[in-house]
Scaffold this active site. Structure first.
Site, PDB file in Angstrom:
ATOM      1  CE  LYS A 118     -15.912 -26.674  96.801  1.00 28.01           C
ATOM      2  NZ  LYS A 118     -17.159 -26.422  97.507  1.00 28.01           N
ATOM      3  CE  LYS A 211     -17.176 -33.422  93.314  1.00 30.16           C
ATOM      4  NZ  LYS A 211     -17.269 -32.760  94.601  1.00 30.16           N
ATOM      5  CE  LYS A 214     -24.036 -27.232  92.418  1.00 28.61           C
ATOM      6  NZ  LYS A 214     -24.137 -26.962  93.853  1.00 28.61           N
TER       7      LYS A 214
END
Ligand code: TYM
Length: 350
Positions: A118, A211, A214
Site C-alpha cells: 500500500k 487479487k 477495491k
C-alpha cells in the site's frame, strides 16, 4: 470474566465491496452466526489510514460506512442477535491500540507485506496510521477477546501479528495478569484465523495473478455487490481468459490463472467444488461457461444488491443499527479496558 468463544471481523468502508469480500469473508460471517456470538465491524478508523483522495473525505466515508452496514444485513447478518457497529464509536479500539503500540516491535511491523504494497515506493510519505494499521487490527480483535476471526487469505499475516501481540502482552504482564485472578497468565486469547472461504483469494477479472481489490483503478477488474445484471454480464464477458477450452480436470487449471479464477468463483457461488464444475463445463468453450457464470452471479448477487439499495435509502435505520451495535460492543469493550488498565498499572476511578 471468563474467556468465551467469540467471533470478530471487520471490513473497511473504502470504495466498492466486491465478490472477493463476499466470498472471502461475508459468506462466512453469515454462517458463523449459527455457532458463535459474533461482532461485525465497519472499520472506519482503518479507512482513513490512506490519503483523503483514497477514502474520499467525510461525506464519502459516511456513505460507504452505511453501504458496508447495508451489505452485512442484506447478506444475512442479523444485527439484533449479533453486533454490527462502526469502529470509531467505541473508543476502546484506539486506547488499546496505544497500549499494543508499546508491546508490538518495529521489526514486526516492518515485515508486513500489505504495508509495503500500500505504501508503494514512496514509503517516507505513507501515514504513520498506515504503518500502525495491523496494531489497530489486533486491538479490534482483542478488545472483545475474540477467539475466531473469519478473513480472506490476504489478512493471514495480520492475524499472525495479532497472535504475537496477545502472547507478548500476556508474557510482559504475566505476574500482574495472575495477580488479577487469571491463574494461567492468559488474559488475551490467541485469536484463530478462519480462512475457509468459500473462496479465500478471488483474483482480478483482468489479471488472474492479481487479487480482486477495491482499489484497482479498473472497475472491470471486479464484480461489485451493487452491480446490476447488465454490468455483471459485461464484466464477466470481458473477463480475461486464454484461447484454450476449459480443461476437464483440476490439474489443467494449474498454469491458467484466469480460468482457475473463474472456475473458482463459479464453484464458490454454487457451493460445489472445482472438479465438479469442470465435469460439467470441461472441454467446452469459455463463452458457454461465461453465460452460465453470469446467470449464477446475477441469481446470487441481485437479491443482495436490491436489499442494499433499500437499506441505504433509509440512513436513519442504518445509523440506528450502528448506534445500538456500538452500545452493546462498548459494554464488552469497557470490561476489557478496565482490566487492561489495572493490569498495566494505570490508576483509575473506582
Ligand atoms: P478489507 O476491507 O480489505 O476486506 C474485507 C474482507 O474481505 C477479504 N478479501 C478477500 N477475500 C478473498 N478474495 C479477495 N480478493 C479479497 N479481498 C478482500 C479480506 O481478507 C477481509 O476478510 N484489515 C481488514 C479489516 C479489519 C479486520 C479487523 C479484519 C480491520 N480490523 C479485525 C478482521 C479482524 C481489511 O482490510 O479488510
Amino acid at each position: 470474566m471468563a474467556n468465551v468463544e467469540r467471533v470478530f471481523s471487520g471490513v473497511q468502508p473504502t470504495g466498492n465491496l466486491h465478490l472477493g469480500n463476499y466470498l472471502g469473508a461475508i459468506v462466512n460471517f453469515v454462517k458463523l452466526q449459527e455457532t458463535y456470538n459474533c461482532l461485525y465491524c465497519v472499520v472506519d478508523l482503518h479507512a482513513i489510514t490512506q490519503g483523503v483522495d483514497v477514502w474520499g473525505g467525510p461525506s464519502q466515508l459516511a456513505r460507504t460506512t452505511r453501504e458496508v452496514t447495508a451489505a452485512f444485513i442484506a447478506a444475512g447478518i442479523d444485527p439484533k442477535k449479533h453486533i454490527v457497529f462502526n469502529q470509531s464509536q467505541v473508543s476502546g479500539h484506539t486506547e488499546l491500540t496505544w497500549i499494543f503500540n508499546c508491546v508490538a516491535r518495529v521489526g514486526w511491523l516492518s515485515r508486513m507485506t500489505q504495508f509495503k504494497e500500500k505504501a508503494g515506493k514512496d514509503r517516507e510519505n505513507a501515514s504513520v496510521g498506515l504503518y500502525d494499521y495491523p496494531v489497530l487490527m489486533a486491538a479490534d480483535i482483542l478488545l472483545y477477546r475474540a477467539t475466531h476471526v473469519p478473513v480472506g487469505e490476504d489478512q493471514k499475516q495480520h492475524l499472525e501479528l495479532s497472535r504475537d501481540i496477545a502472547q507478548k502482552f500476556n508474557n510482559d504482564f504475566g505476574d500482574s495478569i495472575r495477580g488479577h485472578g487469571f491463574n494461567e497468565g492468559l488474559f488475551f486469547p490467541q485469536p484463530e484465523p478462519l480462512i475457509t472461504g468459500p473462496a479465500t483469494r478471488v483474483m482480478s477479472l483482468r489479471d488472474g495473478t492479481k487479487k480482486m481489490s477495491k482499489s484497482d483503478p479498473s472497475d472491470y477488474s471486479r464484480i461489485n455487490l451493487t452491480d446490476d445484471a447488465d454490468t455483471i454480464a459485461q464484466k464477466v464477458r470481458k473477463a480475461k481468459t486464454d484461447p484454450e477450452p476449459l480443461p476437464s480436470e483440476e490439474k489443467g487449471l494449474e498454469i491458467r490463472p484466469e480460468a482457475d479464477n473463474l472456475v473458482g468463483i463459479f464453484a464458490a457461488l454454487s457451493g460445489r467444488n472445482k472438479a465438479d464444475v469442470l465435469r460439467e463445463f470441461g472441454g467446452g468453450q469459455f463463452s458457454n461457461f461465461k453465460n452460465s457464470l453470469v446467470e449464477l452471479c446475477v441469481t446470487k448477487l441481485s437479491p443482495i444488491a436490491s436489499e442494499m439499495k433499500r437499506l441505504v435509502a433509509d440512513p436513519g435505520y442504518v445509523d440506528a443499527v450502528l448506534v445500538d451495535g456500538a452500545d452493546r460492543a462498548r459494554a464488552i469493550a469497557d470490561e476489557t479496558m478496565k482490566l487492561t488498565r489495572d493490569i498495566v498499572g494505570f490508576i483509575r476511578k473506582r
